[in-house]
Structure formats: C-alpha cells, structure tokens
Design a protein around this motif. Structure first.
Motif, PDB file in Angstrom:
ATOM      1  N   MET A   1       0.879  -0.610  -0.186  1.00 57.98           N
ATOM      2  CA  MET A   1      -0.439   0.077   0.203  1.00 57.98           C
ATOM      3  C   MET A   1       0.692   1.072  -0.145  1.00 57.98           C
ATOM      4  O   MET A   1       1.965   1.388   0.377  1.00 57.98           O
ATOM      5  CB  MET A   1      -0.971  -0.101   1.210  1.00 57.98           C
ATOM      6  CG  MET A   1      -1.788  -0.858   1.121  1.00 57.98           C
ATOM      7  SD  MET A   1      -3.246  -0.944   0.534  1.00 57.98           S
ATOM      8  CE  MET A   1      -4.068   0.868   1.206  1.00 57.98           C
ATOM      9  N   ASN A   2       0.261   2.309  -0.503  1.00 63.02           N
ATOM     10  CA  ASN A   2       0.960   3.520  -0.277  1.00 63.02           C
ATOM     11  C   ASN A   2      -0.564   4.755   0.403  1.00 63.02           C
ATOM     12  O   ASN A   2      -1.215   3.826   0.361  1.00 63.02           O
ATOM     13  CB  ASN A   2       1.650   4.379  -1.982  1.00 63.02           C
ATOM     14  CG  ASN A   2       0.541   4.247  -2.916  1.00 63.02           C
ATOM     15  OD1 ASN A   2      -0.280   4.806  -3.009  1.00 63.02           O
ATOM     16  ND2 ASN A   2       1.343   4.295  -4.119  1.00 63.02           N
ATOM     17  N   ASP A   3       0.097   6.133   0.386  1.00 64.33           N
ATOM     18  CA  ASP A   3      -1.509   6.780   0.851  1.00 64.33           C
ATOM     19  C   ASP A   3      -2.282   6.527   0.977  1.00 64.33           C
ATOM     20  O   ASP A   3      -3.359   6.496   0.995  1.00 64.33           O
ATOM     21  CB  ASP A   3      -0.713   8.265   0.427  1.00 64.33           C
ATOM     22  CG  ASP A   3       1.194   8.603   1.251  1.00 64.33           C
ATOM     23  OD1 ASP A   3       1.307   7.715   2.638  1.00 64.33           O
ATOM     24  OD2 ASP A   3       1.245   9.269   0.963  1.00 64.33           O
ATOM     25  N   SER A   4      -2.644   6.114  -0.635  1.00 67.55           N
ATOM     26  CA  SER A   4      -4.228   6.155  -1.546  1.00 67.55           C
ATOM     27  C   SER A   4      -4.663   4.924  -2.462  1.00 67.55           C
ATOM     28  O   SER A   4      -5.821   5.215  -3.038  1.00 67.55           O
ATOM     29  CB  SER A   4      -4.032   7.037  -2.334  1.00 67.55           C
ATOM     30  OG  SER A   4      -3.345   7.647  -3.508  1.00 67.55           O
ATOM     31  N   CYS A   5      -3.354   3.811  -2.616  1.00 65.64           N
ATOM     32  CA  CYS A   5      -3.925   3.146  -3.093  1.00 65.64           C
ATOM     33  C   CYS A   5      -2.933   1.401  -2.992  1.00 65.64           C
ATOM     34  O   CYS A   5      -1.767   1.138  -2.339  1.00 65.64           O
ATOM     35  CB  CYS A   5      -2.676   3.372  -5.245  1.00 65.64           C
ATOM     36  SG  CYS A   5      -3.658   4.543  -5.610  1.00 65.64           S
ATOM     37  N   ALA A   6      -3.146   0.317  -3.407  1.00 64.71           N
ATOM     38  CA  ALA A   6      -3.412  -0.924  -3.140  1.00 64.71           C
ATOM     39  C   ALA A   6      -2.682  -1.045  -4.248  1.00 64.71           C
ATOM     40  O   ALA A   6      -2.773  -0.545  -5.230  1.00 64.71           O
ATOM     41  CB  ALA A   6      -3.749  -1.679  -2.906  1.00 64.71           C
ATOM     42  N   ILE A   7      -1.043  -1.752  -4.228  1.00 65.27           N
ATOM     43  CA  ILE A   7      -0.587  -2.442  -5.479  1.00 65.27           C
ATOM     44  C   ILE A   7      -0.416  -3.234  -5.685  1.00 65.27           C
ATOM     45  O   ILE A   7      -0.547  -4.691  -4.544  1.00 65.27           O
ATOM     46  CB  ILE A   7       0.858  -2.301  -5.018  1.00 65.27           C
ATOM     47  CG1 ILE A   7       1.172  -0.401  -4.475  1.00 65.27           C
ATOM     48  CG2 ILE A   7       1.702  -2.312  -5.794  1.00 65.27           C
ATOM     49  CD1 ILE A   7       2.664   0.052  -3.820  1.00 65.27           C
ATOM     50  N   VAL A   8      -1.339  -3.935  -6.807  1.00 68.64           N
ATOM     51  CA  VAL A   8      -1.533  -5.036  -6.783  1.00 68.64           C
ATOM     52  C   VAL A   8      -0.681  -5.302  -8.669  1.00 68.64           C
ATOM     53  O   VAL A   8      -1.203  -4.774  -9.530  1.00 68.64           O
ATOM     54  CB  VAL A   8      -2.808  -5.090  -7.860  1.00 68.64           C
ATOM     55  CG1 VAL A   8      -3.700  -6.500  -7.494  1.00 68.64           C
ATOM     56  CG2 VAL A   8      -3.625  -4.640  -6.411  1.00 68.64           C
ATOM     57  N   ARG A   9       0.014  -6.401  -8.088  1.00 68.11           N
ATOM     58  CA  ARG A   9       0.567  -6.800  -9.060  1.00 68.11           C
ATOM     59  C   ARG A   9       1.775  -5.779 -10.305  1.00 68.11           C
ATOM     60  O   ARG A   9       1.838  -6.199 -11.986  1.00 68.11           O
ATOM     61  CB  ARG A   9      -0.348  -7.084 -11.123  1.00 68.11           C
ATOM     62  CG  ARG A   9      -0.762  -8.911 -10.429  1.00 68.11           C
ATOM     63  CD  ARG A   9       0.880 -10.293 -10.407  1.00 68.11           C
ATOM     64  NE  ARG A   9       0.456 -11.453  -9.404  1.00 68.11           N
ATOM     65  CZ  ARG A   9       0.730 -12.259 -10.020  1.00 68.11           C
ATOM     66  NH1 ARG A   9       1.820 -12.653 -10.105  1.00 68.11           N
ATOM     67  NH2 ARG A   9       0.246 -13.409  -9.249  1.00 68.11           N
ATOM     68  N   GLY A  10       1.988  -5.082  -9.448  1.00 64.10           N
ATOM     69  CA  GLY A  10       2.729  -4.100  -9.717  1.00 64.10           C
ATOM     70  C   GLY A  10       1.663  -2.582 -10.163  1.00 64.10           C
ATOM     71  O   GLY A  10       2.577  -1.450 -10.504  1.00 64.10           O
ATOM     72  N   LYS A  11       0.419  -2.685 -10.358  1.00 64.39           N
ATOM     73  CA  LYS A  11      -0.063  -1.825 -10.670  1.00 64.39           C
ATOM     74  C   LYS A  11      -0.611  -0.786  -9.462  1.00 64.39           C
ATOM     75  O   LYS A  11      -1.231  -1.736  -8.340  1.00 64.39           O
ATOM     76  CB  LYS A  11      -1.285  -1.963 -11.785  1.00 64.39           C
ATOM     77  CG  LYS A  11      -1.836  -0.901 -12.477  1.00 64.39           C
ATOM     78  CD  LYS A  11      -3.219  -1.451 -13.296  1.00 64.39           C
ATOM     79  CE  LYS A  11      -3.909  -0.483 -14.332  1.00 64.39           C
ATOM     80  NZ  LYS A  11      -4.780  -0.898 -14.721  1.00 64.39           N
ATOM     81  N   GLU A  12      -0.868   0.733  -9.595  1.00 61.24           N
ATOM     82  CA  GLU A  12      -1.428   1.223  -7.910  1.00 61.24           C
ATOM     83  C   GLU A  12      -3.508   1.616  -8.655  1.00 61.24           C
ATOM     84  O   GLU A  12      -3.608   1.799  -9.562  1.00 61.24           O
ATOM     85  CB  GLU A  12      -1.189   2.477  -8.388  1.00 61.24           C
ATOM     86  CG  GLU A  12       0.652   2.493  -7.813  1.00 61.24           C
ATOM     87  CD  GLU A  12       0.920   3.730  -7.796  1.00 61.24           C
ATOM     88  OE1 GLU A  12       0.123   4.869  -7.635  1.00 61.24           O
ATOM     89  OE2 GLU A  12       2.062   4.346  -7.008  1.00 61.24           O
ATOM     90  N   LEU A  13      -4.120   0.629  -7.515  1.00 65.73           N
ATOM     91  CA  LEU A  13      -5.140   0.741  -7.866  1.00 65.73           C
ATOM     92  C   LEU A  13      -5.735   2.051  -6.326  1.00 65.73           C
ATOM     93  O   LEU A  13      -5.768   1.211  -5.292  1.00 65.73           O
ATOM     94  CB  LEU A  13      -5.989  -0.341  -7.426  1.00 65.73           C
ATOM     95  CG  LEU A  13      -5.121  -1.301  -8.621  1.00 65.73           C
ATOM     96  CD1 LEU A  13      -5.749  -2.883  -8.593  1.00 65.73           C
ATOM     97  CD2 LEU A  13      -5.709  -1.224 -10.019  1.00 65.73           C
ATOM     98  N   LEU A  14      -6.667   2.742  -6.345  1.00 71.04           N
ATOM     99  CA  LEU A  14      -7.027   3.657  -6.172  1.00 71.04           C
ATOM    100  C   LEU A  14      -8.359   3.396  -4.759  1.00 71.04           C
ATOM    101  O   LEU A  14      -9.006   2.302  -5.174  1.00 71.04           O
ATOM    102  CB  LEU A  14      -7.906   4.644  -6.794  1.00 71.04           C
ATOM    103  CG  LEU A  14      -8.251   6.381  -5.787  1.00 71.04           C
ATOM    104  CD1 LEU A  14      -6.953   6.646  -5.139  1.00 71.04           C
ATOM    105  CD2 LEU A  14      -8.851   7.139  -6.561  1.00 71.04           C
ATOM    106  N   VAL A  15      -7.783   3.479  -3.876  1.00 62.45           N
ATOM    107  CA  VAL A  15      -8.088   3.229  -2.770  1.00 62.45           C
ATOM    108  C   VAL A  15      -8.767   4.866  -1.882  1.00 62.45           C
ATOM    109  O   VAL A  15      -8.617   4.806  -1.809  1.00 62.45           O
ATOM    110  CB  VAL A  15      -8.048   2.529  -0.935  1.00 62.45           C
ATOM    111  CG1 VAL A  15      -9.198   1.861  -0.308  1.00 62.45           C
ATOM    112  CG2 VAL A  15      -7.096   0.566  -2.368  1.00 62.45           C
ATOM    113  N   SER A  16     -10.460   4.474  -1.586  1.00 69.15           N
ATOM    114  CA  SER A  16     -11.341   5.899  -1.365  1.00 69.15           C
ATOM    115  C   SER A  16     -10.811   5.621   0.519  1.00 69.15           C
ATOM    116  O   SER A  16     -10.509   5.254   0.726  1.00 69.15           O
ATOM    117  CB  SER A  16     -12.698   5.509  -1.837  1.00 69.15           C
ATOM    118  OG  SER A  16     -13.515   5.223  -2.645  1.00 69.15           O
TER     119      SER A  16
END
Length: 236
Positions: A201-216
C-alpha cells in the motif's frame, strides 16, 4: 454431483456410455448428471463451462472431437477431457489439448471405469474454485485465485487475470456479491481487488501486480483491516 457430457454421434455408443456411467455411479456411490450431444459443433455452440468431465468422440460429422476440444480449451482450461476413438494415433494428438486419457472402441466396462475413476480423482483433487463469466463472443471460466482485480469501465467489467485481460458484461455489485466469500474487497467504486495479490500500500492506492489501484478515503480503514486479516498480521 459430477457433471458429464457425452459427445458422440453414434447412438449405440451414446447408449453404452450412459449405461457404463450409471453402473459406475452405483458401484462408486457417485451422483452423476449426464448430457448428450451428437456433434462437436452443437456441443461447442452450447458450451458454457458447465461440465466437470467430457467424453468426446474423435471422429464426428461437421466438427470432429479434436477441433471441438481446441475450442473448449479457449473457454475452459480445467474440464477433464477423455477421447473416445477407434484409433490410438488420434488419441496421441489429444495431448495438444490437455486430454487426460482415451478409450478405444469397442469399449469395455473395465477399460472405461479405469479411465473414469482417474478422471474423477483428478477432478476432486483440484482445490480450486471457479467462476464463469460472460465475455464478448462466449464465456470464460476463471480459477478465482487467478483473478488479480476487476475494473469497472462504463457498462463493462475488465478482468485482469493470470490469463490476461477480459471484457465482461454485468455490474460490479453483482460480481462483488458473487466473490464476497473469496477475499475480494471493493476499495473503490471502480475496483474489486483480490487481497491475495496485493503486494503493498501507499498513501492512497493498493499495489496489485505492480499496478496502483485507488482506494477511497472512506474505505481505506476497512480495506486495511481486511488486508491485515488476510495477511494475518497488523499493518501499521
């Protein structure tokens, strides 16, 4: 329940296979559901990844068994295929479509039951769960563990998986309900994420298979708790 398709254009062999399946069912205490088809073309047209085992004649009119199996494998990588054939050399080609075995005509019950027992064992040892999705031009059966995440784009659902990307119809809410017991979390209205494939995880995204997916923002705490429970450790 074991779902078996018989794809055979000769009625005497259809009837014999049904008789053998019912005998196997009684002897082994299994519950078998049988559907019959007279041609590979008809079978492929109606295929919806709904069977556990396919008993497929190699030589048929319109579409032969080998061609039918090639089309089936495009939709379903897991179904167990056993070829029924007059000639052993046809069966050898079956390895190209991951056929489990073959039965030579004329068919003896001993030969048939040995192959079927092996097929049932293989089917039961698969510790996987599947979901069948309507995609453009047909259907696709996924091993649920192979789905990385699903993205909603307009009226389409984009599946990112081990097999590649697939576009399906349907709503994210319906899919969320289907996958609710398989460690999927909807961290944003546009993404349904398989927690198994979250790398961090970073501040606002989950990292899935190298891709950042926004988490509300309003779902971040619940997402972190779900991920923490899945990983079995406290994420700070």
């Amino acid at each position: 329940m074991i779902r078996i398709a018989i794809v055979e254009d000769e009625m005497k062999y259809q009837e014999q296979l049904i008789e053998f399946l019912r005998r196997f069912e009684r002897e082994k205490g299994e519950n078998i559901e049988i559907e019959t088809y007279s041609d590979g073309d008809e079978f492929v047209e109606n295929y919806r990844a709904q069977f556990d085992i396919i008993l497929m004649d190699v030589q048929m009119r319109f579409m032969d068994g080998m061609s039918a199996a090639e089309e089936i494998r495009k939709m379903d990588s897991e179904v167990v295929i056993i070829f029924i054939t007059n000639l052993a050399q046809y069966a050898i080609k079956g390895y190209a479509v991951d056929a489990l075995d073959y039965v030579l005509k004329p068919i003896s019950y001993f030969q048939f039951s040995e192959r079927l027992h092996r097929a049932v064992d293989r089917m039961k040892k698969r510790d996987v769960q599947f979901i069948t999705i309507k995609i453009k031009g047909g259907v696709q059966r996924f091993n649920i563990a192979d789905i990385y995440f699903v993205e909603s784009q307009g009226h389409n659902l984009i599946f990112s998986s081990k097999q590649g990307e697939f576009i399906a119809s349907g709503t994210m809410k319906e899919l969320e309900n289907q996958l609710s017991s398989f460690h999927f979390f909807r961290g944003h209205k546009g993404y349904l994420i398989n927690l198994e494939h979250v790398e961090g995880m970073n501040d606002s995204c989950a990292i899935v298979r190298g891709k950042e997916l926004l988490v509300s923002r309003n779902k971040r705490k619940a997402f972190m708790e779900a991920l923490s429970n899945y990983w079995g450790e406290v994420i700070k």
